[in-house]
Design a protein around this motif. Sequence first.
Motif, mmCIF file in Angstrom:
data_model
loop_
_atom_site.group_PDB
_atom_site.id
_atom_site.type_symbol
_atom_site.label_atom_id
_atom_site.label_comp_id
_atom_site.label_asym_id
_atom_site.label_seq_id
_atom_site.Cartn_x
_atom_site.Cartn_y
_atom_site.Cartn_z
ATOM 1 N N LYS A 90 -8.917 4.781 -2.711
ATOM 2 C CA LYS A 90 -8.190 3.774 -3.112
ATOM 3 C C LYS A 90 -8.205 3.403 -4.272
ATOM 4 C CE LYS A 90 -6.964 0.799 0.526
ATOM 5 N NZ LYS A 90 -7.125 -0.450 1.343
ATOM 6 N N SER A 97 -6.771 0.577 -7.452
ATOM 7 C CA SER A 97 -5.908 -0.648 -7.537
ATOM 8 C C SER A 97 -6.419 -1.027 -8.948
ATOM 9 C CB SER A 97 -6.584 -1.773 -6.537
ATOM 10 O OG SER A 97 -8.081 -2.066 -6.812
ATOM 11 N N PHE A 115 -2.028 -1.298 -3.959
ATOM 12 C CA PHE A 115 -3.051 -0.257 -3.617
ATOM 13 C C PHE A 115 -2.381 1.006 -3.415
ATOM 14 C CE2 PHE A 115 -4.929 -4.413 -2.454
ATOM 15 C CZ PHE A 115 -6.375 -4.235 -2.869
ATOM 16 N N GLU A 167 0.942 -1.386 -0.057
ATOM 17 C CA GLU A 167 -0.040 0.097 -0.127
ATOM 18 C C GLU A 167 0.919 1.272 -0.122
ATOM 19 O OE1 GLU A 167 -3.544 0.318 2.252
ATOM 20 O OE2 GLU A 167 -3.601 -1.966 2.640
#
Length: 194
Positions: free
Chosen positions: A87, A89, A100, A13
């Motif tokens: 977020k 992705s 992410f 992340e």
Amino acid sequence: MFDIISTTFPISEKKVFGLRGGSIVLQAEQVTRVISIIWKHNKDKAAEWFEGDDAPTYYNIFTSVTTLDTQTWALTISNLQTHFSGKYSAEVNNKDPTQFVTLTVLGPVSKPAITMDCINDSNCTLTCKGKKDGLTTYTWANGIEKWPGPELTVERIDHDVVYTCNFSNPVSWASSQGTVKKYLPPPPDPGQKK
């Protein structure tokens, strides 16, 4: 007996920041051959491409401001606004994402205002104020040293000193200057003997 081997891929992340009105490029994980890619914003589709498609398809708020590069698989978002925060992705070749990126879109900081309160003849406190958003920071500098925080207490010395307050967030900064005038001792009382 058989050993069961499971392979898991680490999930990474990353946090990134974008300036409102600016643009940002989000990179998908690199694979040898891409037959499909679906970029998601939170749980909603932002863009997708499947092998054989003439061009990528864009969804909702991403329709007019997004470009998916079909060579690098990078997603470019232009004219960033706060609703693009979230977020991101990329599902490459129908596999769950392992990367992410959390994007936070911020506006530029305001120009800070400086106030000065000289408590006595030898000390002054400078206070810097700007519109805070939780990610803003203050730094004072005089060309030689730096100090963190919105307040700075300094001694008056034998010459004027200019102090600069830098007010910043991860995507912008603004500054203002204040001058602490040199210390002038009071004149001698003419009634006093030497």
